[in-house]
Design an enzyme around this catalytic site. Sequence first.
Site, PDB file in Angstrom:
ATOM      1  N   CYS A  32      -1.797  -2.626   7.789  1.00 46.13           N
ATOM      2  CA  CYS A  32      -1.597  -3.725   6.721  1.00 46.13           C
ATOM      3  C   CYS A  32      -0.474  -4.503   6.527  1.00 46.13           C
ATOM      4  O   CYS A  32      -0.433  -5.497   6.112  1.00 46.13           O
ATOM      5  CB  CYS A  32      -2.030  -2.961   5.234  1.00 46.13           C
ATOM      6  SG  CYS A  32      -3.744  -2.513   5.097  1.00 46.13           S
ATOM      7  N   ASP A  52       0.731  -1.306  -0.065  1.00 40.20           N
ATOM      8  CA  ASP A  52       0.150  -0.129  -0.092  1.00 40.20           C
ATOM      9  C   ASP A  52       0.763   1.260   0.055  1.00 40.20           C
ATOM     10  O   ASP A  52       0.630   2.365   0.727  1.00 40.20           O
ATOM     11  CB  ASP A  52      -1.045  -0.117   1.299  1.00 40.20           C
ATOM     12  CG  ASP A  52      -1.825  -1.173   1.203  1.00 40.20           C
ATOM     13  OD1 ASP A  52      -1.843  -1.841   0.288  1.00 40.20           O
ATOM     14  OD2 ASP A  52      -2.929  -1.170   2.085  1.00 40.20           O
ATOM     15  N   LYS A  54      -6.989  -5.041  -2.802  1.00 38.69           N
ATOM     16  CA  LYS A  54      -7.699  -5.588  -1.767  1.00 38.69           C
ATOM     17  C   LYS A  54      -8.679  -4.526  -1.049  1.00 38.69           C
ATOM     18  O   LYS A  54      -8.547  -3.416  -1.667  1.00 38.69           O
ATOM     19  CB  LYS A  54      -6.755  -5.885  -0.659  1.00 38.69           C
ATOM     20  CG  LYS A  54      -5.729  -4.823  -0.192  1.00 38.69           C
ATOM     21  CD  LYS A  54      -4.642  -5.549   0.809  1.00 38.69           C
ATOM     22  CE  LYS A  54      -4.039  -4.293   1.408  1.00 38.69           C
ATOM     23  NZ  LYS A  54      -4.860  -3.180   2.035  1.00 38.69           N
TER      24      LYS A  54
HETATM   25  C1  VGL Z   1      -4.634   0.818   5.764  1.00 34.35           C
HETATM   26  C2  VGL Z   1      -6.351   1.380   7.166  1.00 34.35           C
HETATM   27  C3  VGL Z   1      -7.279   1.391   6.435  1.00 34.35           C
HETATM   28  C4  VGL Z   1      -3.136   0.270   5.518  1.00 34.35           C
HETATM   29  C5  VGL Z   1      -5.536   0.503   4.674  1.00 34.35           C
HETATM   30  O1  VGL Z   1      -2.699   0.166   4.396  1.00 34.35           O
HETATM   31  O2  VGL Z   1      -2.342   0.011   6.732  1.00 34.35           O
HETATM   32  N1  VGL Z   1      -4.842   1.428   6.715  1.00 34.35           N
HETATM   33  N2  VGL Z   1      -6.819   0.963   4.827  1.00 34.35           N
END
Ligand code: VGL
Length: 208
Positions: free
Chosen positions: A156, A13, A111
């Site tokens: 994540c 991410d 995702k």
């Molecule tokens: C994430 C919160 C919501 C992350 C993704 O990538 O850690 N955190 N969506």
Amino acid sequence: MQITSSDALLVIDVQNDFCPGGSLEVAQGDAVVAVINPLIDRFNTVVITQDWHPAGHQSFASQHDGATPFSTTQMPYGEQTLWPDHCIQGSAGAEFHSRLNVDAGSIIIRKGMRASVDSYSAFFENDKSTTTGLSGYLRESGIERVFCCGLAYDFCVRFSAEDARRQGFETVVIEDACRAIDMDGSAQTARAAMRSAGIDLLASSQLI
Ligand code: VGL
Ligand code: ZN
């Protein structure tokens, strides 16, 4: 620690919304890019994940009357933190950081695409039963060990590392290639949980 052909790098991410100026910004989130790009060059197998939510995703505080971001609510699958709207499919915030070397990736896993279920892990959605297929991909690629990095360390990255370990992979988190959201001590909690799960925590300088 020596990197071999049965190792995979999992880049979690590294997207604009998690970088300074993004809607769910992580302090110094963009600083991971300079650490991750040189790592990408050293692995044969590089998995890149992309948080990819439909507008109106149920993990967004905006979808719950009166809820504020960073509060929690009960979902059918358990407790869920509510986030600011982020990483909406096709938006600039969902794009990868412009300097991340995405072209060198072997596969991109998206995702969080189902409106009703959040997905922190690159392996399973938060209901802990819907898979992304990543485990099978890694196994068929002969991968035995997974190195995790990216954003955010305490969400994540943590959940992906824990699932990698549970799936039977040796698991390493490269800590200087991560940054944390760190709400209510969540970075320390994540560190302790990963340690007790048998995940190795190390610095990129320890990789040869
Ligand atoms: C994430 C919160 C919501 C992350 C993704 O990538 O850690 N955190 N969506
Ligand atoms: Zn998300």
